[in-house]
Every structure is written in C-alpha cells, then in structure tokens.
Design an enzyme around this catalytic site. Structure first.
Site, PDB file in Angstrom:
ATOM      1  N   ASP A 240     -58.074 -25.561 -34.005  1.00  0.00           N
ATOM      2  CA  ASP A 240     -57.061 -26.101 -34.903  1.00  0.00           C
ATOM      3  C   ASP A 240     -57.405 -25.627 -36.313  1.00  0.00           C
ATOM      4  O   ASP A 240     -58.536 -25.204 -36.587  1.00  0.00           O
ATOM      5  CB  ASP A 240     -57.064 -27.630 -34.819  1.00  0.00           C
ATOM      6  CG  ASP A 240     -56.016 -28.263 -35.720  1.00  0.00           C
ATOM      7  OD1 ASP A 240     -54.880 -27.738 -35.777  1.00  0.00           O
ATOM      8  OD2 ASP A 240     -56.341 -29.258 -36.384  1.00  0.00           O
ATOM      9  N   ASP A 242     -55.992 -26.921 -40.079  1.00  0.00           N
ATOM     10  CA  ASP A 242     -56.200 -27.890 -41.155  1.00  0.00           C
ATOM     11  C   ASP A 242     -57.074 -29.048 -40.676  1.00  0.00           C
ATOM     12  O   ASP A 242     -56.784 -29.693 -39.662  1.00  0.00           O
ATOM     13  CB  ASP A 242     -54.854 -28.418 -41.651  1.00  0.00           C
ATOM     14  CG  ASP A 242     -53.951 -27.306 -42.164  1.00  0.00           C
ATOM     15  OD1 ASP A 242     -54.481 -26.318 -42.706  1.00  0.00           O
ATOM     16  OD2 ASP A 242     -52.724 -27.411 -42.007  1.00  0.00           O
ATOM     17  N   GLN A 284     -47.317 -26.501 -37.938  1.00  0.00           N
ATOM     18  CA  GLN A 284     -46.970 -26.301 -39.348  1.00  0.00           C
ATOM     19  C   GLN A 284     -45.594 -26.922 -39.619  1.00  0.00           C
ATOM     20  O   GLN A 284     -44.596 -26.247 -39.830  1.00  0.00           O
ATOM     21  CB  GLN A 284     -46.994 -24.823 -39.700  1.00  0.00           C
ATOM     22  CG  GLN A 284     -48.387 -24.218 -39.757  1.00  0.00           C
ATOM     23  CD  GLN A 284     -49.243 -24.839 -40.846  1.00  0.00           C
ATOM     24  OE1 GLN A 284     -48.807 -24.988 -41.985  1.00  0.00           O
ATOM     25  NE2 GLN A 284     -50.464 -25.222 -40.498  1.00  0.00           N
ATOM     26  N   ASP A 366     -59.173 -31.794 -34.446  1.00  0.00           N
ATOM     27  CA  ASP A 366     -59.562 -33.046 -35.092  1.00  0.00           C
ATOM     28  C   ASP A 366     -58.608 -34.195 -34.784  1.00  0.00           C
ATOM     29  O   ASP A 366     -58.741 -35.271 -35.364  1.00  0.00           O
ATOM     30  CB  ASP A 366     -59.683 -32.849 -36.605  1.00  0.00           C
ATOM     31  CG  ASP A 366     -58.355 -32.496 -37.266  1.00  0.00           C
ATOM     32  OD1 ASP A 366     -57.451 -31.977 -36.565  1.00  0.00           O
ATOM     33  OD2 ASP A 366     -58.220 -32.733 -38.484  1.00  0.00           O
TER      34      ASP A 366
END
Length: 421
Positions: A240, A242, A284, A366
């Site tokens: 992943d 961000d 996104q 995350d």
C-alpha cells in the site's frame, strides 16, 4: 539524476552456435516458446526503470530492427541502431555516439545476469569512467578473471591463463560517455578498451551473486532453456502507498509532499535484492472527488521512483484505483469497483501482467481493507502499524519464505523449431 538509458550489444555473429545463428541473431534465439532472450533482457531493464533502451545491431540487424524498433515495453521506448559495417563492440558504441546519455548502462545481449540493475547504476563515480558488474566463479577458465582491490579493478587475466576460482566480468557495465574518447576505430570494448582504462585506474567493480549464464555455446543455450523457465516467475510484494511507504497527509498527491516512512526506501531495496517483484497498490479517491487528476498520481509516483533510484532501489509497477462510490466526478463513480480495495482487482491485474509466483508473495498495508484485498487474492496480508517498514518487511519475508517451496516445473518443452534455431 538517475541513469535512464540502457544499451544492449546485439550485433555478434554467434559463430560458436553453428547453424543456430546462420539466419537468427544470437539474442533472438528462443529461450521458451514465444520468448526470446532479448525479450527478457529488455523487460529486465524496463522494470528497473530504464526508459530509453537502445539496441546496437549488426549481424542480421534487419531482424532486430523489424522486431523492436519503435516499440514500447513496460514504459520503455526501444530504438535500434544498425552499424553500417562490422566494427567490433567498440565501433558499434562509437557509431551510436550521438544518442548516448552522459551515463548509461551497457549490456551484452547474449547473457543473463540476474542482479539489481539499479544497484549497479546508483551514484555514478566521479573519478572513473566505468563500473563493471562482477561474478564469483569456481572456475574462471572459460571467461578470464578480474582482479579487484577495494572497488578498483586492477587487472584482467585472459581465458587461457585463468584457472580456478575468482571473479569474472558479468557483461554489465555503467559507462560514462567519455569512454568514447578511447575508441578511435574498430575494436573490442572488452579486449581493447577496458584493459587500457584499467591501466589508467578508471574502472571500478561491484560484485553480485545473481544467477549468471551466457548462451555462447550450444550447451549453455540448452542450459538456459532448462534453467530460465524456473527463474522467470518471481514472488511479489504488494505495498500500500499512503501510510506505508509515505506519510499520509490526506489526499497526498503533490511530489513535494513526499515524505518517506522510516525504513520505507530501504524496505523496497531489500525486496529488490531478495529477487522480489515490488508493486504499489493504492486507492486514490482524491481523483474521484476532483481534488487532483490521475496525471498528478503518476507525477507523484515518478518522484518516488527517482528518490528510490538514489539508493539503488525501484518499484516494478504502480497500480492505483481512482474510483469511489460517492465520487463527485461521474466517470469515477462506481458502487464497488473491482480495483478498489478491499476488492483484489489491482492484485489480480498484476498477476495477469507479470510472471508472479504465488508462493512467497504477500501484501503489506495499514488498513483492514488492504488485508482483506490480500485475502481475497489468496495471499498473506501483513498489517503495518507504523514504525520502521524495513523491520516489517523483514518479518514478512521470514514468514513467507519457509512456505515458498521449490519452483514449479516448466510448463513447456523444447520444440523442434527451437532445437533447430
């Protein structure tokens, strides 16, 4: 600035292969049905981020030009330069002088050296003209040996005089364009140019331990056809973006906003060195909401690649999903797009587009949606809860490698057409 040009020497006659190369250039020999050695070499360079690929063709160069000139392969543009008459590898390079970057990767088109090409090209030396990839061998007799003191190459020993274990030239080089000043006419780079540069102290060496094989002999071509199919498929690490690779600032999209998570670049490098394909898979939604455009996503990823290249690392491919169920831009509105995590579409797309070995592959994210996407794709998902990403990736590698098992057997056999060249 990262080195972006890779030049392949594909003009040799391959006389030791007899009738196999009578009508086919050696780099165009099939390694597997529908897979040429040159296909693999170009793909390797392209996935490492070399976007300008130049093929220096000679013998039967029309075949090379017809197959490759003007093509795009994994984001790289291919150009073919045909020398007007045989002038050796040095002459071929001199003929291409007007198209060479200040620093470029040079590679033999008839050998496979499975290394991290970015590590070879990182931080070009200021006080030398060349860097050579070296390989340790139990018997250097067939290749000749290389003497290395520190990082400086000090001598070459010819094939007939070399015996026993030592280092050999792996056929991959990082060169400064000023090397052309040492090429006055037809000559061999390996036999004429490099020895002179070594006497001047202008060549350094880096030792790599990747799989090495050239196809200059019938028996080594046969070995390539036996071995390489086992090695074409690699395990993949899906990351992943961000909150895993970079700090999540909320709809992060401007290149100047890039701030790496602690250990993130080093984690990518560790995966590169372990022989993994590395993919970014990122939702996104900011595109769907009109906060930025997909071109901004690509620009951000280009900055990531540039900064990874600074330490000899790279991402093989970026996948992003711009869709969202509540998108303000109609074309990006979708109730549950297959690519939007927790759906596994981006992972499945990568499987279709790359030779991925499932065993040993994993995803690190995350959020629960990342782990769910991994589960739906049938692979382990590792939750990153902050801290140092390199430590998490090392734990993931330790967890998946014991179950990776042996590589599967080839799914093809050598055909009569391949046996005949």
């Amino acid at each position: 600035m990262a080195v972006r040009q890779a030049v392949f020497l594909v003009g040799g006659k391959g006389t030791r292969l007899g009738k196999l190369t009578a009508t086919t250039p050696k780099p165009l020999l099939a390694i597997a049905p529908d897979i040429l050695l040159l296909d693999l070499l170009i793909e390797e360079a392209a996935r490492h981020g070399f976007t300008d690929i130049v093929l220096l063709a000679g013998h039967l160069g029309d075949s090379v030009e017809r197959l490759y000139h003007g093509r795009q392969i994994r984001g790289a543009t291919i150009r073919v330069i045909r020398e007007p008459e045989p002038a050796g590898t040095g002459g071929a390079l001199r003929h291409a002088a007007g198209m060479l970057d200040p620093w470029f990767l040079l590679a033999n088109g008839d050998s496979w050296f499975d290394i991290n090409l970015r590590a070879l090209a990182v931080a070009p030396p200021r006080d030398r003209l060349a860097r050579m990839a070296l390989r340790s061998m139990e018997d250097t007799g067939r290749y000749g040996s290389v003497e290395l003191h520190g990082r400086r190459i000090t001598a070459f020993t010819e094939k007939k005089a070399a015996t026993g274990p030592g280092l050999i030239n792996g056929g991959l080089y990082l060169l400064n364009r000023a090397v052309l000043d040492h090429i006055a006419g037809p000559c061999s780079i390996e036999q004429d140019v490099f020895p002179e540069l070594v006497r001047q102290g202008a060549v350094d060496g880096r030792v790599f331990d990747g799989y090495f094989l050239d196809i200059g002999l019938p028996e080594t071509l046969a070995q390539a056809r036996r071995d390489l199919p086992f090695r074409l498929a690699r395990p993949a690490a899906f990351l992943d973006r961000d909150g895993v690779l970079n700090t999540d600032r909320g709809y992060t999209h401007r290149p100047e906003q890039l701030q790496w998570i602690e250990g993130a670049r080093e984690a990518v490098l560790a995966l590169n060195e372990a022989g993994y394909l590395v993919f970014v898979v990122t939702n996104q939604a900011g595109v769907a909401h009109g906060f930025y455009h997909e071109a901004d996503v690509h620009a951000f990823h280009a900055r990531m690649q540039t900064e990874l290249a600074d330490i000899g690392a790279h991402i093989d491919a970026f996948y992003h999903c711009p869709f969202h169920p509540d998108a303000t831009i109609r074309r990006y509105r979708h109730p549950s797009h297959p690519d939007r995590k927790p759906n596994p579409g981006m992972l499945l797309k990568a499987r279709r587009e790359w030779r991925i070995r499932d065993r040993g592959s994993f995803l690190t994210g995350d959020r629960d949606s990342d782990i769910e996407a991994a589960n739906r794709a049938g692979m382990p998902g590792m939750l990153f809860d902050g801290g140092n990403l390199l430590a998490t990736v090392r734990q993931a590698l330790a967890a998946v490698r014991p179950v990776a098992g042996p590589l599967p057997k080839p799914i093809f056999t050598e055909t009569p057409a391949m046996q005949a060249g």
